[in-house]
Design an enzyme around this catalytic site. Structure first.
Site, PDB file in Angstrom:
ATOM      1  N   SER A  65       0.836  -1.202   0.000  1.00 32.78           N
ATOM      2  CA  SER A  65       0.000   0.000   0.000  1.00 32.78           C
ATOM      3  C   SER A  65       0.866   1.245   0.000  1.00 32.78           C
ATOM      4  O   SER A  65       1.971   1.248   0.573  1.00 32.78           O
ATOM      5  CB  SER A  65      -0.854  -0.013   1.275  1.00 32.78           C
ATOM      6  OG  SER A  65      -1.465   1.240   1.482  1.00 32.78           O
ATOM      7  N   TYR A 121      -1.815  -0.951  10.997  1.00 37.87           N
ATOM      8  CA  TYR A 121      -2.060  -1.489   9.646  1.00 37.87           C
ATOM      9  C   TYR A 121      -0.864  -1.202   8.734  1.00 37.87           C
ATOM     10  O   TYR A 121      -0.326  -2.097   8.081  1.00 37.87           O
ATOM     11  CB  TYR A 121      -3.338  -0.882   9.045  1.00 37.87           C
ATOM     12  CG  TYR A 121      -3.457  -1.158   7.563  1.00 37.87           C
ATOM     13  CD1 TYR A 121      -3.746  -2.439   7.101  1.00 37.87           C
ATOM     14  CD2 TYR A 121      -3.234  -0.141   6.617  1.00 37.87           C
ATOM     15  CE1 TYR A 121      -3.818  -2.703   5.738  1.00 37.87           C
ATOM     16  CE2 TYR A 121      -3.309  -0.403   5.259  1.00 37.87           C
ATOM     17  CZ  TYR A 121      -3.599  -1.680   4.816  1.00 37.87           C
ATOM     18  OH  TYR A 121      -3.662  -1.943   3.472  1.00 37.87           O
ATOM     19  N   LYS A 140       2.127  -3.706   6.748  1.00 44.85           N
ATOM     20  CA  LYS A 140       2.525  -3.698   5.331  1.00 44.85           C
ATOM     21  C   LYS A 140       4.034  -3.501   5.196  1.00 44.85           C
ATOM     22  O   LYS A 140       4.696  -4.171   4.417  1.00 44.85           O
ATOM     23  CB  LYS A 140       1.786  -2.588   4.569  1.00 44.85           C
ATOM     24  CG  LYS A 140       0.301  -2.834   4.423  1.00 44.85           C
ATOM     25  CD  LYS A 140       0.011  -4.014   3.519  1.00 44.85           C
ATOM     26  CE  LYS A 140      -1.450  -4.381   3.476  1.00 44.85           C
ATOM     27  NZ  LYS A 140      -1.727  -5.683   2.869  1.00 44.85           N
TER      28      LYS A 140
END
Ligand code: NAD
Ligand code: WQD
Length: 339
Positions: free
Chosen positions: A124, A148, A152
């Protein structure tokens, strides 16, 4: 090639399955349906015109993954499975670390045990943190401001380590910008639970009369109209980017490669709301609200690396993103079924 799609019943996975089938590949979906509905598979099969193999399971179940990889003679894996809400990740960090990190470690162990050596990972643009310059190229420094984003970033680091240690591995980390839109059939699309956090599904629900107005999170940013600017990319373009990555890995062989998948164009909150009003023929009432904590003013991609190396560029514009979202909203979501 036969490709395993972990999280394949989800928003991006289902569109990628359509793209793979359209290009003559075979897709095997592996999903625990924690954030998707089982009936997405029937709708997907209506689009591609044939049955699609589905395995219900959790990516943390290494034994099951191993059996699927071996029995189905999988040639490559695209790893979508994971939790993806920034806000929720701050409330439930353990769930995010176990799902996203443990899930990836489990997949890597299963791939090693079965000799599957090709992996495309859903990363992302969140790994760029607060932009130091724009557009964001792949060499921009990385950082994370929430659990989050940290998953990643950590997964990218794990993949780099594993890639360095295993000379046979072919890995592509695809850094998605803001995926929006739906398949042109209106049969599959994005279907968040509850009140959407993201802009496009929120606007779609305002247009559908399910929400009264759009809250514009800040109109005093240093951007042309004062509202946040993002690089919205049509999910079908994004899906095609995965095909290009698989082809690239097959041609270029082992290595750990990273690509931005975006359009390179920034669109403000107000521009997106106006484009949606135009596409749907519905008014999008809006009210300026305070900035959302953690938001950056602007974020958009430098896309030359994907263009030059993958031979891929996004083709679909803002109108198509809004029209397809509206078609999915009216044809599928408003009828009580959804992805
Ligand atoms: P999604 O929630 O629609 O799809 C994820 C799928 O994974 C769901 O079907 C869910 O049921 C499944 N899943 C979750 N945990 C699982 C587990 N432990 N085992 C098996 N299946 C599991 O999300 P999406 O928007 O399609 O995103 C796909 C990937 O792309 C995610 O990794 C996400 O972090 C990443 N990504 C998404 C965006 C975005 O804005 N949508 C942006 C950048 C990156
Ligand atoms: C876009 C713009 C908001 C809702 C998130 C994740 C990111 C990635 C994609 C996974 C911003 C504004 C929003 C609303 C608004 N996901 N907005 N009113 O924050 O760029 O990215 O999804 O990897 O990691 O952070 O997307 O759609 O939430 O917001 O004004 O009701 O719309 O402030 O400027 P974001 P978004």
């Amino acid at each position: 090639m036969k490709v395993l799609l972990t999280g394949g019943a989800g928003y991006i996975g289902s569109h990628t399955a359509v793209a793979l089938c359209g290009a003559g590949h075979e897709a095997v979906l592996f999903d625990n349906f924690s954030n998707s509905r089982r009936d997405v598979v029937e709708r997907l099969e209506r689009i591609v015109g044939h049955r699609v193999a589905v395995v219900e399971g959790d990516v943390r179940d290494t034994g099951l993954l191993q059996r699927v990889l071996r029995d189905q003679e999988i040639g490559a894996v695209i790893h979508f499975a994971g939790l993806k809400s920034v806000g929720e990740s701050a409330e439930k960090p353990l769930e995010y670390y176990t799902n996203n990190l443990q899930g990836t470690l489990s997949l890597l162990a299963a791939m090693r045990a079965t000799g599957v050596d090709t992996l495309v990972f859903s990363s992302s643009a969140t790994v760029y943190g607060e932009p130091e310059y724009l557009p964001l190229d792949e060499a921009h420094p990385t950082s994370a401001t929430n659990p989050y984003g940290r998953t990643k970033l950590q997964i990218e680091e794990i993949l780099a380590d594993v890639g360095r240690a295993d000379a046979a591995l072919k890995i592509a980390c695809l850094r998605y910008f803001n995926p929006v839109g739906a398949h042109e059939s209106g049969l599959i699309g994005e279907s968040p639970n509850g009140i959407p956090n993201n802009l496009m599904p929120y606007i779609a629900q305002v247009a559908a009369g399910k929400l009264t107005h759009l809250n514009v999170f800040g109109a005093d940013y240093d951007t042309p109209d004062g509202t946040g600017v993002r690089d919205y990319i049509h999910v079908v373009d994004l899906a095609e980017g995965h095909l290009a990555a698989l082809e690239y890995l097959a041609e270029h062989g082992p290595g750990d490669y990273t690509f931005n998948l975006g359009t390179g164009h920034g669109t403000s909150v107000l521009q997106l709301a106006d484009a949606f009003a135009e596409a749907s023929g519905k008014a999008i009432p809006r009210k300026v609200a305070p900035r959302r904590p953690g938001d950056v003013a602007a974020c958009y991609a430098k896309t030359e690396k994907a263009r030059d190396e993958l031979g891929w560029t996004a083709k679909r514009g803002l109108a198509e993103m809004c029209e397809s979202t509206w078609r999915f909203q009216t044809q599928t979501l408003n009828q009580g079924t959804g992805a």
